[in-house]
Design a protein around this motif. Structure first.
Motif, short mmCIF file in Angstrom:
data_model
loop_
_atom_site.label_atom_id
_atom_site.label_comp_id
_atom_site.label_asym_id
_atom_site.label_seq_id
_atom_site.Cartn_x
_atom_site.Cartn_y
_atom_site.Cartn_z
N GLU A 68 0.81 -1.22 0.00
CA GLU A 68 0.00 0.00 0.00
C GLU A 68 0.85 1.27 0.00
N ASN A 69 1.97 1.22 -0.69
CA ASN A 69 2.88 2.36 -0.84
C ASN A 69 3.44 2.86 0.48
N GLN A 70 3.32 2.04 1.52
CA GLN A 70 3.99 2.32 2.79
C GLN A 70 5.44 1.85 2.73
N VAL A 71 5.62 0.71 2.09
CA VAL A 71 6.92 0.04 1.99
C VAL A 71 6.77 -1.03 0.92
N GLY A 72 7.87 -1.42 0.31
CA GLY A 72 7.83 -2.49 -0.68
C GLY A 72 9.04 -3.38 -0.51
N PHE A 73 9.04 -4.52 -1.21
CA PHE A 73 10.24 -5.35 -1.16
C PHE A 73 10.34 -6.25 -2.39
N ALA A 74 11.57 -6.66 -2.65
CA ALA A 74 11.87 -7.61 -3.71
C ALA A 74 12.53 -8.82 -3.07
N GLN A 75 12.10 -10.01 -3.46
CA GLN A 75 12.63 -11.23 -2.83
C GLN A 75 13.06 -12.24 -3.88
N TRP A 76 14.16 -12.90 -3.57
CA TRP A 76 14.60 -14.04 -4.35
C TRP A 76 14.66 -15.25 -3.43
N GLY A 77 14.00 -16.32 -3.82
CA GLY A 77 13.95 -17.53 -3.01
C GLY A 77 12.57 -17.71 -2.40
N ASN A 78 12.26 -18.96 -2.05
CA ASN A 78 10.94 -19.27 -1.49
C ASN A 78 11.02 -19.90 -0.11
N GLY A 154 12.18 0.99 2.23
CA GLY A 154 11.47 1.85 3.16
C GLY A 154 11.12 3.19 2.52
N CYS A 155 10.09 3.84 3.06
CA CYS A 155 9.61 5.09 2.48
C CYS A 155 9.45 6.22 3.48
N ASP A 156 9.81 5.99 4.76
CA ASP A 156 9.60 7.05 5.75
C ASP A 156 10.70 7.07 6.80
N GLU A 157 11.92 6.77 6.42
CA GLU A 157 13.01 6.76 7.39
C GLU A 157 13.34 8.16 7.88
N GLU A 158 13.27 9.14 7.00
CA GLU A 158 13.68 10.49 7.36
C GLU A 158 12.64 11.24 8.19
N VAL A 164 7.96 1.23 9.23
CA VAL A 164 8.39 -0.02 9.88
C VAL A 164 7.24 -0.74 10.58
N PRO A 165 6.45 -0.07 11.43
CA PRO A 165 5.33 -0.79 12.06
C PRO A 165 4.39 -1.42 11.03
N TYR A 166 4.19 -0.72 9.91
CA TYR A 166 3.32 -1.28 8.87
C TYR A 166 3.93 -2.54 8.28
N TYR A 167 5.23 -2.50 8.05
CA TYR A 167 5.90 -3.68 7.50
C TYR A 167 5.80 -4.86 8.47
N LEU A 168 6.12 -4.61 9.74
CA LEU A 168 6.13 -5.70 10.71
C LEU A 168 4.73 -6.21 11.03
N LYS A 169 3.73 -5.39 10.80
CA LYS A 169 2.34 -5.84 10.97
C LYS A 169 1.97 -6.85 9.90
N ASN A 170 2.58 -6.72 8.73
CA ASN A 170 2.21 -7.56 7.59
C ASN A 170 3.23 -8.64 7.25
#
Length: 378
Positions: A68-78, A154-158, A164-170
């Motif tokens: 939801e444009n709070q944070v995103g990620f790219a992953q390799w591996g399952n 991350g999108c709100d470090e500054e 971060v809370p949004y990421y860890l919630k999901n």
């Protein structure tokens, strides 16, 4: 360094220009936090930077996710557990004093000059390309790593770490990892950071002014007059800083920060401050507190980071501490790691923020080697 690792380093050298071009492109997006929109919680430009980055990661063959444009990620591996690398795409305001347009991505004297190139888009993209290298070599050699590897954008470090809370919630936290938003060698511990506000009525301004003078303005920054002074051979002295005076509706307030080593606890800090100021008409309020981050120097991931750094750069990799504050304060199991080398200070947040091309190439090799080794810990 074994044969596979040598191939990883060789591949890093092959993609240098591709990485530089990608960094030049992402720093041209002025991703400063702005008015939130329904689909852009940190503003339109930060959303644009995230979408651009996820599109690039998708082109590399990674699974990509936009929370939801709070944070995103790219992953390799399952695999269930993963190595996590978290940096940020948001940047601070530009300010004056630039010799080139601050979002131009221009290269001057073998340095990319742009807001965010060092803090933190450049290092974040360097890790994305490092993962690209690891993926390609492992697929060529039919290597199945025990852990997945995830680059978190991350999108709100500054502006407060609200991402971060949004990421860890999901999402579950990484098993191992780092944030490339500090310095080398690997940082095994961050100081705690406490923000406190003192407030009083305007009618007690004389008393309030005396307290500020006696305990802060005319005192040293060690906190000795507040009964909180402490020191550690690895961390140095506790420091009081970041003063801010304000007034509103017949109230006056004074806000300050405490950077503290793990030789004193949050409870001890507050108890001692309350005791010292108990005879004054002052309200004490805790705004934020981030506990110190402490890893054992012999922890397997610290050891891998130290060895990888030392092998590539040829400098002492003994772990260090920092007074700074990074995502490591909020994301479990990660530590600060790079990108600045010893004695490189005062570049981020300044006019003509830059990153030296040779330093980018060295970081690429350090990060690729490190994440490959971390993913083998299982």
């Amino acid at each position: 360094m074994n044969l596979i690792e040598e191939k990883i380093i060789a591949k890093c050298k092959e993609i240098r220009q591709e990485l530089i071009t990608a960094i030049q492109q992402i720093v041209q997006i002025p991703s400063i936090k702005s008015v939130p929109l329904a689909d852009a919680p940190y503003g339109k430009s930060i959303k644009q930077a995230l979408e651009h980055t996820l599109s690039l990661a998708d082109s590399f063959g990674f699974e990509t996710y936009n929370l939801e444009n709070q944070v995103g990620f790219a992953q390799w591996g399952n695999k269930h557990d993963y190595v996590g690398v978290m940096g940020h795409l948001d940047v601070v305001e530009v300010g004056d004093g630039w010799s080139v347009p601050p979002f131009s991505g221009e290269i001057v004297e073998d340095k990319i000059i742009s807001r965010g190139v060092l803090d933190n888009k450049g290092p974040l993209y360097t890790n994305l390309f490092a993962l690209k290298v690891v993926k390609e070599i492992c697929e060529e050699e039919n290597i199945d790593l025990p852990l997945s590897i995830r680059i978190i954008f991350g999108c709100d470090e500054e502006s407060g770490f609200h991402d971060v809370p949004y990421y860890l919630k999901n999402e579950r936290p990484p098993k191992y990892g780092y944030t490339p938003d500090c310095k080398y060698p690997p940082v095994y511990s961050e100081r705690g950071r406490l923000r406190v506000k003192l407030s009083s009525s305007m009618s007690d301004m004389d008393v309030f002014s005396k307290v500020l003078t006696d305990y802060f303005l005319a005192a040293n920054d060690s906190g000795d007059r507040l009964g909180i002074a402490t020191e550690h051979k690895d961390y140095g002295k506790l420091e009081i800083r970041g003063f801010q005076l304000a007034s509103e509706d017949e109230q006056v307030s004074f806000t300050f920060s405490i950077s503290y080593p793990p030789t004193i606890t949050f409870d001890q800090l507050i108890k001692n401050i309350q005791h010292k100021l108990s005879n004054y008409p002052i309200i004490i309020e805790v705004i934020t507190n981030w506990q110190p981050v402490v890893f054992d120097k012999t922890h397997p991931q610290i050891k891998i980071m130290s060895e990888s750094y030392q092998e590539i750069i040829g400098m002492d990799g003994t772990p260090v501490t920092t007074t700074g504050g990074t995502y490591a304060k909020l994301i479990p199991n990660i530590v600060p790691f790079g990108p600045s080398f010893p004695e490189q200070k005062g570049i981020a947040h300044q006019p003509n923020e830059y990153w030296d091309l040779e330093d980018i190439f060295l970081n690429l090799e350090i990060y690729a080697l490190t994440m490959y080794r971390l993913a083998q810990l299982g």
